[in-house]
Design a protein around this motif. Structure first.
Motif, PDB file in Angstrom:
ATOM      1  N   LEU A   1      -4.562   4.418  -5.566  1.00  0.00           N
ATOM      2  CA  LEU A   1      -4.539   3.513  -4.443  1.00  0.00           C
ATOM      3  C   LEU A   1      -6.233   2.920  -4.120  1.00  0.00           C
ATOM      4  O   LEU A   1      -5.817   2.036  -4.224  1.00  0.00           O
ATOM      5  CB  LEU A   1      -3.773   4.424  -3.266  1.00  0.00           C
ATOM      6  N   ASP A   2      -6.852   3.808  -4.433  1.00  0.00           N
ATOM      7  CA  ASP A   2      -8.244   4.414  -4.219  1.00  0.00           C
ATOM      8  C   ASP A   2      -8.487   3.356  -4.986  1.00  0.00           C
ATOM      9  O   ASP A   2      -9.187   2.230  -4.706  1.00  0.00           O
ATOM     10  CB  ASP A   2      -8.756   5.629  -4.213  1.00  0.00           C
ATOM     11  N   GLN A   3      -8.241   3.120  -6.256  1.00  0.00           N
ATOM     12  CA  GLN A   3      -8.916   2.083  -7.984  1.00  0.00           C
ATOM     13  C   GLN A   3      -9.035   0.683  -7.250  1.00  0.00           C
ATOM     14  O   GLN A   3      -9.442  -0.115  -7.214  1.00  0.00           O
ATOM     15  CB  GLN A   3      -8.276   3.177  -8.759  1.00  0.00           C
TER      16      GLN A   3
ATOM     17  N   GLU B   1       0.987   4.527  -2.711  1.00  0.00           N
ATOM     18  CA  GLU B   1       0.899   5.325  -2.106  1.00  0.00           C
ATOM     19  C   GLU B   1       1.722   6.570  -2.789  1.00  0.00           C
ATOM     20  O   GLU B   1       1.135   7.574  -3.312  1.00  0.00           O
ATOM     21  CB  GLU B   1       0.519   5.628  -0.808  1.00  0.00           C
TER      22      GLU B   1
ATOM     23  N   THR C   1     -10.726  -4.796  -3.576  1.00  0.00           N
ATOM     24  CA  THR C   1     -10.375  -5.680  -2.813  1.00  0.00           C
ATOM     25  C   THR C   1     -11.350  -5.501  -1.280  1.00  0.00           C
ATOM     26  O   THR C   1     -11.679  -5.331  -1.548  1.00  0.00           O
ATOM     27  CB  THR C   1      -8.875  -5.189  -1.621  1.00  0.00           C
TER      28      THR C   1
ATOM     29  N   ILE D   1       0.595  -1.449  -0.292  1.00  0.00           N
ATOM     30  CA  ILE D   1      -0.318   0.181   0.171  1.00  0.00           C
ATOM     31  C   ILE D   1       1.164   0.969   0.112  1.00  0.00           C
ATOM     32  O   ILE D   1       0.507   2.073  -0.919  1.00  0.00           O
ATOM     33  CB  ILE D   1      -1.054   0.078   1.257  1.00  0.00           C
TER      34      ILE D   1
ATOM     35  N   VAL E   1      -7.854  -0.622  -4.185  1.00  0.00           N
ATOM     36  CA  VAL E   1      -8.421  -1.001  -2.039  1.00  0.00           C
ATOM     37  C   VAL E   1     -10.147  -1.097  -2.911  1.00  0.00           C
ATOM     38  O   VAL E   1     -10.343  -1.887  -2.298  1.00  0.00           O
ATOM     39  CB  VAL E   1      -8.049   0.095  -1.695  1.00  0.00           C
ATOM     40  N   ASP E   2     -10.102  -0.381  -3.887  1.00  0.00           N
ATOM     41  CA  ASP E   2     -12.300  -0.429  -3.692  1.00  0.00           C
ATOM     42  C   ASP E   2     -12.336  -1.453  -4.949  1.00  0.00           C
ATOM     43  O   ASP E   2     -13.436  -2.517  -4.239  1.00  0.00           O
ATOM     44  CB  ASP E   2     -12.053   1.212  -4.419  1.00  0.00           C
TER      45      ASP E   2
ATOM     46  N   ARG F   1      -5.012  -2.539 -13.786  1.00  0.00           N
ATOM     47  CA  ARG F   1      -5.112  -1.015 -13.802  1.00  0.00           C
ATOM     48  C   ARG F   1      -3.761  -0.027 -13.471  1.00  0.00           C
ATOM     49  O   ARG F   1      -3.873   0.666 -14.220  1.00  0.00           O
ATOM     50  CB  ARG F   1      -5.034  -0.856 -11.841  1.00  0.00           C
TER      51      ARG F   1
ATOM     52  N   THR G   1      -4.622   9.097  -7.681  1.00  0.00           N
ATOM     53  CA  THR G   1      -6.331   7.714  -8.014  1.00  0.00           C
ATOM     54  C   THR G   1      -5.978   6.095  -7.743  1.00  0.00           C
ATOM     55  O   THR G   1      -6.490   5.375  -7.510  1.00  0.00           O
ATOM     56  CB  THR G   1      -7.096   8.187  -8.752  1.00  0.00           C
TER      57      THR G   1
END
Length: 527
Positions: free
Chosen positions: A76-78, A68, A83, A64, A80-81, A125, A74
């Protein structure tokens, strides 16, 4: 800076680690070229190198942190969404009464989680993002066939698709490229590492574990009866067992695990000695032996995977080996470095293979940035390529010095964790130490106490330092337990020493009266 004056960075391997390395380089303005042996990895028809789906990945703090710091706001958010958080292990077994049970063992006393992630999704991604960058070019179906790291040249064979059976093999076209810096992220059987060995005195150790693995799948459940407006309930209803755990059916010499996927299914893996696989392979004619084997060793699995699916997966999916690789150094001068599995392939039992590789990228570019900054601050104003190469060489030397001991440490931890997962999770001693360390972590945080697992998975502390701290804590706990156990013994000895005279008189009195009683008995108890 135009393309003619940019540093040209070549990345070999377009997996998650190679793609992240390309992203880091591109964000620093390099002209980046990525060369991948396989077809586009986002194509579902692309055959993975091991001819099966990868073991589902677990994303933890190290990975992570690397995502980061990629410079893509964007990303990391993509990631983690897509997971699923896993709070801990769920141990499956059967009681002496025949009743099935599940026992939760949390990963972290502070409630932190790791995240189940699909390798292909993460890779896709990263590749999607790279394709949006004007200074990145990706070449698929390019096999590295040669390299001259002194002259900074490499050669790639352009793959032309599958050869026709029994037809003469035509010589495939080959391209020559130049580079300033090359990053090898091409996996356990790395071509970059192979050529690097010709330029450095590399210590190399390759070890195949006496364990094979085979993939199975728990299907998602139908959710027609769940109200569509309750998204959380509808999501959870897809899973046959808890989606927020790594599920383990432990055995003495083998184990079966299940990791959740976002579609409601579980990717499952059987780990077992090669001899056991051979025995099962030899007895699969009737299709009955394998389900009986699972019922005996992994109770409850045949209620989640039908016997027919078990047999089909066992026959269809390959039985693959596990490899552990250590090497040193990881670089040559200023021209090349290896990262990820190319530098330290490891068994999957700590869930750190991908995380360690992503961390390699973060550490590598942090050191390159540090030495480049030292270059830009030079009072001589020397910004030519010779100076850049010299500082890159210093950065790569520091990288090898830092990462080699850490790579060796996590390789060893991963091997040891196999024993923990298949056997130690049921050990009272293992549970006692885990409990004590968690209590100290929660109730005495000023001591800096933490379990080894939490140090590895929920922090960025160097792996080698994790090992050192864990061994130190183990000695402290062992000393404390020995001390606690010895207190009653020491107290008793002190009591005896302090009262030895009284005890001696008491003993003499006892023996004297015993003599009187003996004489009386010999006289027939007559007065």
């Amino acid at each position: 800076m135009d393309a003619a004056t940019r540093q040209k960075t070549v990345v070999v391997g377009a997996g998650p680690v190679g793609s992240l390395a390309a992203l880091y380089a591109a964000q620093r303005g390099h002209e980046v070229e990525v060369y991948e042996l396989r077809n586009d990895l986002r194509d579902p028809l692309t055959t993975p190198l091991n001819f099966t789906k990868s073991i589902n990945l677990a994303l933890s703090t190290r990975g992570i942190t690397a995502l980061e710091n990629s410079g893509a706001p964007t990303l990391l958010d993509q990631v983690v969404d897509a997971t699923i958080p896993m709070r801990g292990r769920m141990i499956h077994g059967v009681r002496p009464t025949g009743e099935l049970y599940e026992e939760h063992q949390q990963y972290d006393a502070h409630g932190r989680t790791i995240f189940a992630i699909d390798r292909a999704g993460l890779n896709g991604r990263l590749l999607d993002l790279l394709e949006t960058l004007p200074n990145v070019t990706i070449f698929y179906n390019h096999k590295m066939t040669g390299a001259d790291f002194r002259r900074r040249k490499a050669w790639f064979e352009v793959q032309a698709g599958p050869q026709v059976k029994n037809a003469p093999r035509e010589r495939l076209p080959e391209v020559e490229i130049d580079f300033d810096f090359l990053i090898g992220a091409d996996g356990a059987h790395s071509s970059v590492r192979h050529h690097l060995m010709k330029y450095v005195m590399m210590d190399y150790q390759q070890h195949y574990v006496d364990t094979l693995w085979c993939e199975f799948r728990i299907r998602a459940r139908a959710t027609e009866d769940v109200a569509s407006d309750d998204k959380d309930a509808a999501f959870r209803a897809k899973f046959a067992i808890s989606p927020n755990h790594l599920h383990i059916w432990p055995g003495k010499d083998f184990m079966f695990i299940a990791i959740p996927s976002c579609d409601g299914s579980f990717t499952c893996t059987l780990f077992m000695p090669a001899s056991e696989f051979a025995d099962l392979e030899a007895s699969q004619d009737d299709g009955m032996t394998l389900p009986a084997f699972f019922d005996r060793h992994f109770p409850g699995v045949t209620e989640l995977i039908s016997p027919a699916d078990l047999v089909d997966s066992f026959r269809r999916n390959p039985h693959l080996p596990l490899i552990s690789i250590k090497c040193s150094p990881h670089h040559y001068q200023a021209s090349v470095v290896i990262v990820g599995d190319a530098a330290h392939a490891m068994v999957p039992f700590y869930g750190q293979g991908m995380n360690a590789g992503l961390e390699d990228v973060r550490v590598l570019f942090a050191l390159l940035d540090k030495h480049a900054q030292a270059d830009s601050n030079s009072p001589f104003g020397d910004d030519d390529m010779v100076s850049a190469e010299a500082h890159r060489a210093l950065a790569l030397a520091e990288y090898s010095a830092l990462r080699v001991p850490d790579a060796h440490a996590i390789n060893d931890l991963a091997l040891h964790n196999y024993t923990e997962m298949r056997a130690s999770v049921l050990s009272p001693i293992y549970r006692l130490r885990k409990y004590l360390e968690e209590q100290l972590s929660v109730h005495a945080p000023w001591l800096g106490w933490a379990t080894k697992y939490s140090r590895v998975s929920f922090g960025n502390e160097r792996y080698s330092e994790v090992v050192r701290q864990s061994e130190f804590q183990g000695r402290i706990l062992l000393g404390g337990l020995i001390g606690a156990a010895s207190v009653p013994i020491v107290t008793g000895l002190v009591f005896l020493l302090m009262h030895r005279r009284s005890l001696a008189n008491f003993g003499s009195s006892v023996f004297r009266h015993a003599g009187y009683i003996g004489a009386w008995a010999a006289n027939g108890f007559k007065r």
